[in-house]
Scaffold this motif. Structure first.
Motif, PDB file in Angstrom:
ATOM      1  N   VAL A   1      10.609  13.069   1.519  1.00 15.38           N
ATOM      2  CA  VAL A   1      10.293  12.519   0.383  1.00 15.38           C
ATOM      3  C   VAL A   1      11.548  11.584  -0.191  1.00 15.38           C
ATOM      4  O   VAL A   1      11.424  10.829  -0.943  1.00 15.38           O
ATOM      5  CB  VAL A   1      10.064  13.658  -0.702  1.00 15.38           C
ATOM      6  N   ALA A   2      12.735  12.193   0.115  1.00 12.76           N
ATOM      7  CA  ALA A   2      13.892  11.625  -0.301  1.00 12.76           C
ATOM      8  C   ALA A   2      14.078  10.387   0.466  1.00 12.76           C
ATOM      9  O   ALA A   2      14.352   9.275  -0.240  1.00 12.76           O
ATOM     10  CB  ALA A   2      15.013  12.490  -0.047  1.00 12.76           C
ATOM     11  N   ALA A   3      13.641  10.301   1.576  1.00 14.03           N
ATOM     12  CA  ALA A   3      13.849   8.988   2.366  1.00 14.03           C
ATOM     13  C   ALA A   3      12.823   7.817   1.754  1.00 14.03           C
ATOM     14  O   ALA A   3      13.157   6.706   1.706  1.00 14.03           O
ATOM     15  CB  ALA A   3      13.512   9.219   3.890  1.00 14.03           C
ATOM     16  N   ILE A   4      11.758   8.479   1.460  1.00 18.58           N
ATOM     17  CA  ILE A   4      10.516   7.552   0.847  1.00 18.58           C
ATOM     18  C   ILE A   4      11.132   7.241  -0.396  1.00 18.58           C
ATOM     19  O   ILE A   4      10.782   5.848  -0.760  1.00 18.58           O
ATOM     20  CB  ILE A   4       9.323   8.457   0.718  1.00 18.58           C
ATOM     21  N   ARG A   5      11.541   8.050  -1.286  1.00 22.72           N
ATOM     22  CA  ARG A   5      11.929   7.285  -2.615  1.00 22.72           C
ATOM     23  C   ARG A   5      13.069   6.509  -2.667  1.00 22.72           C
ATOM     24  O   ARG A   5      12.941   5.440  -3.018  1.00 22.72           O
ATOM     25  CB  ARG A   5      12.454   8.809  -3.545  1.00 22.72           C
ATOM     26  N   LYS A   6      14.013   6.736  -1.660  1.00 22.57           N
ATOM     27  CA  LYS A   6      15.040   5.571  -1.362  1.00 22.57           C
ATOM     28  C   LYS A   6      14.604   4.553  -0.861  1.00 22.57           C
ATOM     29  O   LYS A   6      15.137   3.425  -1.295  1.00 22.57           O
ATOM     30  CB  LYS A   6      16.198   6.444  -0.464  1.00 22.57           C
ATOM     31  N   GLN A   7      13.728   4.438   0.150  1.00 22.35           N
ATOM     32  CA  GLN A   7      13.338   3.296   0.711  1.00 22.35           C
ATOM     33  C   GLN A   7      12.277   2.487  -0.154  1.00 22.35           C
ATOM     34  O   GLN A   7      12.575   1.236  -0.222  1.00 22.35           O
ATOM     35  CB  GLN A   7      12.431   3.389   2.048  1.00 22.35           C
ATOM     36  N   ALA A   8      11.467   3.050  -0.792  1.00 23.04           N
ATOM     37  CA  ALA A   8      10.549   2.536  -1.853  1.00 23.04           C
ATOM     38  C   ALA A   8      11.243   1.673  -2.944  1.00 23.04           C
ATOM     39  O   ALA A   8      10.859   0.601  -3.172  1.00 23.04           O
ATOM     40  CB  ALA A   8       9.645   3.346  -2.516  1.00 23.04           C
ATOM     41  N   ALA A   9      12.510   2.093  -3.354  1.00 26.29           N
ATOM     42  CA  ALA A   9      13.221   1.412  -4.319  1.00 26.29           C
ATOM     43  C   ALA A   9      13.848   0.281  -3.870  1.00 26.29           C
ATOM     44  O   ALA A   9      14.257  -0.772  -4.568  1.00 26.29           O
ATOM     45  CB  ALA A   9      14.318   2.306  -4.841  1.00 26.29           C
ATOM     46  N   ILE A  10      14.114  -0.063  -2.488  1.00 24.34           N
ATOM     47  CA  ILE A  10      14.822  -1.067  -2.019  1.00 24.34           C
ATOM     48  C   ILE A  10      13.878  -1.940  -0.828  1.00 24.34           C
ATOM     49  O   ILE A  10      14.377  -2.937  -0.507  1.00 24.34           O
ATOM     50  CB  ILE A  10      15.944  -0.617  -1.238  1.00 24.34           C
ATOM     51  N   GLY A  11      12.498  -1.746  -0.928  1.00 26.57           N
ATOM     52  CA  GLY A  11      11.786  -2.553  -0.100  1.00 26.57           C
ATOM     53  C   GLY A  11      10.733  -1.750   1.008  1.00 26.57           C
ATOM     54  O   GLY A  11      11.264  -0.834   1.624  1.00 26.57           O
ATOM     55  N   LEU A  12       9.560  -2.172   0.844  1.00 25.95           N
ATOM     56  CA  LEU A  12       8.514  -1.348   1.430  1.00 25.95           C
ATOM     57  C   LEU A  12       8.179  -1.822   2.705  1.00 25.95           C
ATOM     58  O   LEU A  12       7.990  -1.221   3.851  1.00 25.95           O
ATOM     59  CB  LEU A  12       7.249  -1.318   0.667  1.00 25.95           C
ATOM     60  N   THR A  13       8.012  -3.248   2.828  1.00 22.54           N
ATOM     61  CA  THR A  13       7.841  -3.993   4.130  1.00 22.54           C
ATOM     62  C   THR A  13       8.229  -5.433   4.132  1.00 22.54           C
ATOM     63  O   THR A  13       8.324  -5.979   2.977  1.00 22.54           O
ATOM     64  CB  THR A  13       6.287  -3.653   4.354  1.00 22.54           C
ATOM     65  N   ALA A  14       8.773  -5.880   4.968  1.00 16.81           N
ATOM     66  CA  ALA A  14       9.174  -7.223   5.303  1.00 16.81           C
ATOM     67  C   ALA A  14       8.793  -8.227   6.534  1.00 16.81           C
ATOM     68  O   ALA A  14       9.296  -9.051   6.652  1.00 16.81           O
ATOM     69  CB  ALA A  14      10.710  -7.296   4.891  1.00 16.81           C
ATOM     70  N   MET A  15       8.248  -7.461   7.405  1.00 18.13           N
ATOM     71  CA  MET A  15       7.905  -7.986   8.639  1.00 18.13           C
ATOM     72  C   MET A  15       9.297  -8.323   9.502  1.00 18.13           C
ATOM     73  O   MET A  15       9.397  -8.921  10.525  1.00 18.13           O
ATOM     74  CB  MET A  15       7.191  -9.373   8.642  1.00 18.13           C
ATOM     75  N   LEU A  16      10.340  -7.412   9.182  1.00 21.37           N
ATOM     76  CA  LEU A  16      11.660  -7.397   9.793  1.00 21.37           C
ATOM     77  C   LEU A  16      12.288  -6.216  10.086  1.00 21.37           C
ATOM     78  O   LEU A  16      11.800  -5.150   9.171  1.00 21.37           O
ATOM     79  CB  LEU A  16      12.669  -8.217   8.955  1.00 21.37           C
TER      80      LEU A  16
END
Length: 463
Positions: A95-110
């Motif tokens: 959950v902590a990793a999801i919250r952190k990543q969700a705030a800085i970008g979900l998907t970028a094809m990179l």
């Protein structure tokens, strides 16, 4: 096959449990009715109608090994999303990793840095000798991973056919929805669509050969023509009840596939319950490719396909960079930042090597409890164990293959036992009598099922 219980008693008990569910869950019933206005069956996927009773429960909260339904009732969850939540619901590191990543970008094809960490961790788990699975790609489901590996196998071998096991399940892979018919007048069994298959693009006999599990001679015959690209199988069957491999069977599968040049794909999506590296590591298997999905994302859609370096090199050599995005492998959201962040946290902080012994011990406790009830009532049923997973089925002996497991099924009896447990606040998977343990599952959770199962057996025995 006799299950040792009276059918009329099962039917009456099921009606009584249905009445109890309706009384206990008015809010869930109302939500189900509202859902029918715009969803077939009132559910987001039609298979959810298979839950016992007139409506499925609606979940408002799930944490650890429990969930709370819309009526405010807490339940022990031994289904755990049919393996999708094997690490427990909403584990804190994930959950902590999801919250952190969700705030800085979900998907970028990179790619993100998490991808290499996850690939290295999967290599540690699945690449230990004799296995040499060291090269990884990421998808959103095990279905996708299986599909991609079958396409790769056809690409590098130039062969058209796939071999699967009778009564297997590998997600919605078209080639796997095939089974064997009853023998015809000559004693021959033919490849036919599995019962319930919807809209098959071609008859499965055009793409697939089907062999019984644990049948080395049948596999040898299926491979003899030299036109098989891949053999796709679970190391132990889990979707028709648990069917364990006989001694020497998986070694024979490896020997035959290697001799005939077929790619051996081991689907560990469910059998990850056997340990940190699934059956591949626990049993010292040596596949050409491995699929693992569902639980590795902690509940976020995620899966991985791993290959040996040799197979990865053969795949790469067969693909032109200009066309690499139109080959039928991959997807815009595959390998996205959110799923990789969830996989990294889940694999390195939640579903770690050290949690499996306790999970397995609780599965043993569950199996021992069920076995004691079966023995007390002299029911002709058996219990099978596989790591953190255990299951009971309605035959005296453990099945040798999928057909024997299917013959032992009794859907109305299964529905009663599941609904009876649900009304005692214990959830089993809706498709068979399986219980799965998470790191958060407790002895008390297991004992709640044993108590419910004992009460159900008393009803079936008329006592």
């Amino acid at each position: 096959m006799s299950t040792g219980v009276d059918r009329a008693r099962v039917d009456a008990a099921y009606r009584a449990e249905t009445d109890r569910l309706v009384v206990d869950h008015p809010r869930c019933a109302a939500l189900a009715e509202a859902g029918r206005a715009h969803m077939p069956g009132g559910v987001p996927m039609l298979w959810m109608e298979k839950w016992p009773g007139p409506f499925p429960l609606h979940v408002t909260e799930a944490t650890g090994a429990h969930f709370v339904c819309a009526d405010g009732i807490e339940h022990v969850d031994l289904c755990l999303g049919d393996t999708g939540a094997m690490c427990g619901h909403s584990p804190a590191p994930t959950v902590a990793a999801i919250r952190k990543q969700a705030a800085i970008g979900l998907t970028a094809m990179l790619p993100t840095a998490d991808a290499a960490v996850v690939a290295a961790e999967l290599t540690r788990r699945f690449g230990a000798a004799p296995s040499s699975v060291t090269s990884w790609q990421f998808t959103l489901s095990a279905t996708d991973a299986n599909r991609h590996l079958l396409r790769y196998a056809r690409q590098v071998t130039g062969r058209p056919k796939v071999v699967v096991v009778d009564y297997c399940y590998h997600g919605s892979v078209d080639e796997s929805f095939a089974t064997l018919s009853e023998p015809d007048a000559t004693g021959t069994r033919h490849v036919v669509p599995r019962r319930g298959t919807i809209g098959a693009p071609v008859p499965p006999s055009e793409t697939t050969r089907v062999v019984p599990f644990n049948d080395v001679e049948a596999l040898a015959a299926a491979l003899a023509a030299g036109d098989v690209a891949a053999v796709l199988l679970e190391p132990a069957m889990t979707n028709i009840g648990i069917v364990l491999p006989e001694p020497g069977y998986l070694d024979a599968v490896r020997r035959l596939t290697r001799t005939t040049g077929a790619v051996l794909i081991v689907d560990e999506t469910h059998t990850l319950c056997a340990g940190p590296g699934g059956c591949t590591r626990a049993w010292g298997l040596d596949p050409d490719a491995v699929v693992v999905g569902k639980t590795i994302g902690g509940g976020v859609p995620a899966a991985a396909l791993g290959t040996t370096a040799d197979l990865a090199d053969r795949i790469a050599a067969s693909l032109a960079l200009e066309d690499i995005d139109v080959g039928g492998v991959g997807g815009t959201l595959a390998g996205n930042a959110l799923s990789l962040a969830a996989m990294r946290a889940t694999l390195t902080e939640v579903l770690t090597d050290d949690v499996f012994p306790a999970m397995t011990a609780r599965a043993d406790r569950w199996a021992d409890g069920v076995r004691s009830v079966i023995d007390r009532h002299s029911l002709p049923w058996h219990v099978t164990r596989l790591g953190a997973r255990a299951e009971y089925a309605f035959s005296a002996q453990e099945p040798r293959d999928g057909a024997e497991a299917a013959a032992a099924d009794d859907f109305p009896l299964q529905q009663y036992l599941h609904l009876q447990a649900l009304n005692r606040r214990v959830l089993l998977t809706p498709f068979h009598n399986m219980a799965l343990m998470s790191p958060a599952t407790t002895d008390a959770d297991v004992d709640a099922h044993t108590a419910a199962f004992a009460e159900a057996a008393d009803v079936l025995a008329g006592s």
